[in-house]
Design a protein around this motif. Structure first.
Motif, PDB file in Angstrom:
ATOM      1  N   GLY A  92       0.785  -1.219   0.000  1.00  0.00           N
ATOM      2  CA  GLY A  92       0.000   0.000   0.000  1.00  0.00           C
ATOM      3  C   GLY A  92       0.817   1.270   0.000  1.00  0.00           C
ATOM      4  O   GLY A  92       0.283   2.345   0.264  1.00  0.00           O
ATOM      5  N   GLY A  93       2.118   1.170  -0.290  1.00  0.00           N
ATOM      6  CA  GLY A  93       2.956   2.361  -0.375  1.00  0.00           C
ATOM      7  C   GLY A  93       3.641   2.732   0.928  1.00  0.00           C
ATOM      8  O   GLY A  93       4.405   3.697   0.975  1.00  0.00           O
ATOM      9  N   MET A  94       3.361   1.997   2.004  1.00  0.00           N
ATOM     10  CA  MET A  94       4.035   2.275   3.266  1.00  0.00           C
ATOM     11  C   MET A  94       5.498   1.858   3.180  1.00  0.00           C
ATOM     12  O   MET A  94       5.869   0.977   2.402  1.00  0.00           O
ATOM     13  CB  MET A  94       3.362   1.521   4.418  1.00  0.00           C
ATOM     14  CG  MET A  94       1.949   1.949   4.720  1.00  0.00           C
ATOM     15  SD  MET A  94       1.274   1.017   6.126  1.00  0.00           S
ATOM     16  CE  MET A  94      -0.405   1.628   6.163  1.00  0.00           C
ATOM     17  N   ALA A  95       6.327   2.486   4.024  1.00  0.00           N
ATOM     18  CA  ALA A  95       7.738   2.126   4.064  1.00  0.00           C
ATOM     19  C   ALA A  95       7.891   0.710   4.611  1.00  0.00           C
ATOM     20  O   ALA A  95       7.055   0.253   5.398  1.00  0.00           O
ATOM     21  CB  ALA A  95       8.496   3.110   4.956  1.00  0.00           C
ATOM     22  N   PRO A  96       8.935  -0.036   4.185  1.00  0.00           N
ATOM     23  CA  PRO A  96       9.167  -1.362   4.751  1.00  0.00           C
ATOM     24  C   PRO A  96       9.331  -1.280   6.266  1.00  0.00           C
ATOM     25  O   PRO A  96       9.889  -0.324   6.793  1.00  0.00           O
ATOM     26  CB  PRO A  96      10.481  -1.808   4.082  1.00  0.00           C
ATOM     27  CG  PRO A  96      10.561  -0.995   2.840  1.00  0.00           C
ATOM     28  CD  PRO A  96       9.942   0.322   3.171  1.00  0.00           C
ATOM     29  N   ALA A 112      12.646   3.876  13.126  1.00  0.00           N
ATOM     30  CA  ALA A 112      12.964   4.517  11.843  1.00  0.00           C
ATOM     31  C   ALA A 112      12.127   3.974  10.704  1.00  0.00           C
ATOM     32  O   ALA A 112      12.021   4.603   9.644  1.00  0.00           O
ATOM     33  CB  ALA A 112      14.452   4.362  11.531  1.00  0.00           C
ATOM     34  N   SER A 113      11.516   2.799  10.882  1.00  0.00           N
ATOM     35  CA  SER A 113      10.733   2.196   9.796  1.00  0.00           C
ATOM     36  C   SER A 113       9.267   2.633   9.827  1.00  0.00           C
ATOM     37  O   SER A 113       8.501   2.291   8.931  1.00  0.00           O
ATOM     38  CB  SER A 113      10.812   0.672   9.870  1.00  0.00           C
ATOM     39  OG  SER A 113      10.068   0.166  10.967  1.00  0.00           O
ATOM     40  N   ALA A 115       2.438   9.588   9.951  1.00  0.00           N
ATOM     41  CA  ALA A 115       2.025  10.443  11.060  1.00  0.00           C
ATOM     42  C   ALA A 115       1.011   9.718  11.943  1.00  0.00           C
ATOM     43  O   ALA A 115       0.085   9.076  11.457  1.00  0.00           O
ATOM     44  CB  ALA A 115       1.414  11.737  10.521  1.00  0.00           C
ATOM     45  N   GLY A 116       1.217   9.819  13.240  1.00  0.00           N
ATOM     46  CA  GLY A 116       0.286   9.226  14.186  1.00  0.00           C
ATOM     47  C   GLY A 116       0.528   7.761  14.486  1.00  0.00           C
ATOM     48  O   GLY A 116      -0.108   7.199  15.372  1.00  0.00           O
ATOM     49  N   LYS A 117       1.432   7.118  13.763  1.00  0.00           N
ATOM     50  CA  LYS A 117       1.714   5.700  13.995  1.00  0.00           C
ATOM     51  C   LYS A 117       2.935   5.547  14.897  1.00  0.00           C
ATOM     52  O   LYS A 117       3.881   6.322  14.816  1.00  0.00           O
ATOM     53  CB  LYS A 117       1.937   4.964  12.669  1.00  0.00           C
ATOM     54  CG  LYS A 117       0.667   4.791  11.856  1.00  0.00           C
ATOM     55  CD  LYS A 117       0.905   3.879  10.670  1.00  0.00           C
ATOM     56  CE  LYS A 117      -0.385   3.642   9.891  1.00  0.00           C
ATOM     57  NZ  LYS A 117      -1.333   2.808  10.641  1.00  0.00           N
ATOM     58  N   LYS A 118       2.911   4.526  15.745  1.00  0.00           N
ATOM     59  CA  LYS A 118       4.015   4.254  16.656  1.00  0.00           C
ATOM     60  C   LYS A 118       4.524   2.832  16.447  1.00  0.00           C
ATOM     61  O   LYS A 118       3.748   1.929  16.139  1.00  0.00           O
ATOM     62  CB  LYS A 118       3.559   4.423  18.107  1.00  0.00           C
ATOM     63  CG  LYS A 118       3.089   5.823  18.476  1.00  0.00           C
ATOM     64  CD  LYS A 118       2.646   5.851  19.921  1.00  0.00           C
ATOM     65  CE  LYS A 118       2.146   7.229  20.320  1.00  0.00           C
ATOM     66  NZ  LYS A 118       1.672   7.249  21.731  1.00  0.00           N
ATOM     67  N   SER A 119       5.829   2.669  16.622  1.00  0.00           N
ATOM     68  CA  SER A 119       6.410   1.333  16.467  1.00  0.00           C
ATOM     69  C   SER A 119       5.842   0.378  17.516  1.00  0.00           C
ATOM     70  O   SER A 119       5.667  -0.815  17.250  1.00  0.00           O
ATOM     71  CB  SER A 119       7.931   1.398  16.581  1.00  0.00           C
ATOM     72  OG  SER A 119       8.329   1.908  17.839  1.00  0.00           O
ATOM     73  N   THR A 120       5.535   0.888  18.711  1.00  0.00           N
ATOM     74  CA  THR A 120       4.997   0.016  19.757  1.00  0.00           C
ATOM     75  C   THR A 120       3.619  -0.525  19.383  1.00  0.00           C
ATOM     76  O   THR A 120       3.247  -1.637  19.783  1.00  0.00           O
ATOM     77  CB  THR A 120       4.917   0.772  21.085  1.00  0.00           C
ATOM     78  OG1 THR A 120       4.238   2.025  20.876  1.00  0.00           O
ATOM     79  CG2 THR A 120       6.309   1.048  21.648  1.00  0.00           C
ATOM     80  N   ASP A 121       2.841   0.256  18.618  1.00  0.00           N
ATOM     81  CA  ASP A 121       1.537  -0.228  18.161  1.00  0.00           C
ATOM     82  C   ASP A 121       1.702  -1.400  17.204  1.00  0.00           C
ATOM     83  O   ASP A 121       0.952  -2.385  17.252  1.00  0.00           O
ATOM     84  CB  ASP A 121       0.755   0.894  17.481  1.00  0.00           C
ATOM     85  CG  ASP A 121       0.367   2.007  18.442  1.00  0.00           C
ATOM     86  OD1 ASP A 121       0.272   1.738  19.656  1.00  0.00           O
ATOM     87  OD2 ASP A 121       0.190   3.150  17.983  1.00  0.00           O
ATOM     88  N   LEU A 122       2.690  -1.282  16.310  1.00  0.00           N
ATOM     89  CA  LEU A 122       2.952  -2.371  15.367  1.00  0.00           C
ATOM     90  C   LEU A 122       3.470  -3.600  16.105  1.00  0.00           C
ATOM     91  O   LEU A 122       3.090  -4.733  15.786  1.00  0.00           O
ATOM     92  CB  LEU A 122       3.960  -1.931  14.305  1.00  0.00           C
ATOM     93  CG  LEU A 122       4.296  -2.971  13.238  1.00  0.00           C
ATOM     94  CD1 LEU A 122       3.043  -3.428  12.489  1.00  0.00           C
ATOM     95  CD2 LEU A 122       5.317  -2.419  12.237  1.00  0.00           C
TER      96      LEU A 122
END
Length: 223
Positions: free
Chosen positions: A58-62, A98-99, A103-110
């Motif tokens: 969907g165009g998001m960064a790896p 860094a991946s 905006a509004g997204k956090k690595s901890t959520d992933l």
């Protein structure tokens, strides 16, 4: 001349898209573990990591990050790696900040999503495991690897959740006295282990590449 320009354009496009950066591991049915012979080397869990990288259509960064190892040992006989195993602590899975550039997204959520039943379900399956089944010399005349300095082809049973499959990939193994180091980078098809978001054919699952890049950076010392 036109063919040369076309080839150059294709190469440039692949480079811009990242292109293949690792070998695709071959996948087979589970096999018997290699016999434990020779000297034992203990995995240094503080210096050993598993790296991962996944892409989105969907165009998001790896996305990429690391996972710790808990325990393990390797066998060395006549100066060569022959067998071994190590556990991978999936509860330690982290996404590199860094991946995550949206905006509004956090690595901890992933992290939380990957650990949920949607993917690894770490509450039920906290550990993955890799058990060596075969170690063979790498022959650059017979195989072509994207891993610089590959020395061996390693086969092993990889257990994720409740599935175990045998994978084979090139690796660079070095043994210097009481220390063994090994590095590898390859891709696996997550769906082969039944790891799918929602259902296998759902649009949400389709948007996430089935190919996941895995990297091993192993250090072990003689007991």
């Amino acid at each position: 001349m036109k063919k040369l320009l076309l080839a150059a354009s294709v190469i440039s496009l692949l480079a811009a898209c990242g292109g293949p950066s690792s070998d695709k591991a071959t996948t087979e049915e589970k096999k018997d573990a290699a016999a434990v012979t020779g000297e034992s080397f203990t995995i240094d869990t503080a210096a050993t990591t598993v790296n991962w990288r996944a892409t989105h259509k969907g165009g998001m960064a790896p996305r990429f990050g690391t996972i710790r190892t808990d325990a393990g040992s390797l066998s060395v006989e006549n100066g060569a790696l022959t067998a071994g195993n190590f556990e991978i602590n999936l509860t330690s899975l982290t996404t590199d900040t860094a991946s995550v550039t949206e905006a509004g997204k956090k690595s901890t959520d992933l992290d939380a999503h990957l650990k949920s039943p949607d993917f690894f379900d770490v509450a039920k399956y906290p550990k993955a495991k890799f058990v060596i089944t075969k170690v063979a010399p790498y022959d650059s005349l017979q195989q072509k690897s994207l891993l610089p300095g590959a020395t061996n082809l390693i086969s092993g049973n990889l257990t994720l959740k409740d599935s175990t499959l045998n994978i084979t990939f090139p690796a660079q193994v070095a043994i210097n006295g009481n220390e063994l180091t090994a590095t590898a980078k390859f891709t696996i098809d997550r769906s082969a282990w039944g790891i799918s978001y929602k259902t296998d054919g759902s649009p949400e699952n389709w948007m996430i590449s089935k190919d996941v890049e895995v990297g091993f950076n192993v250090k072990a010392t003689k007991k």
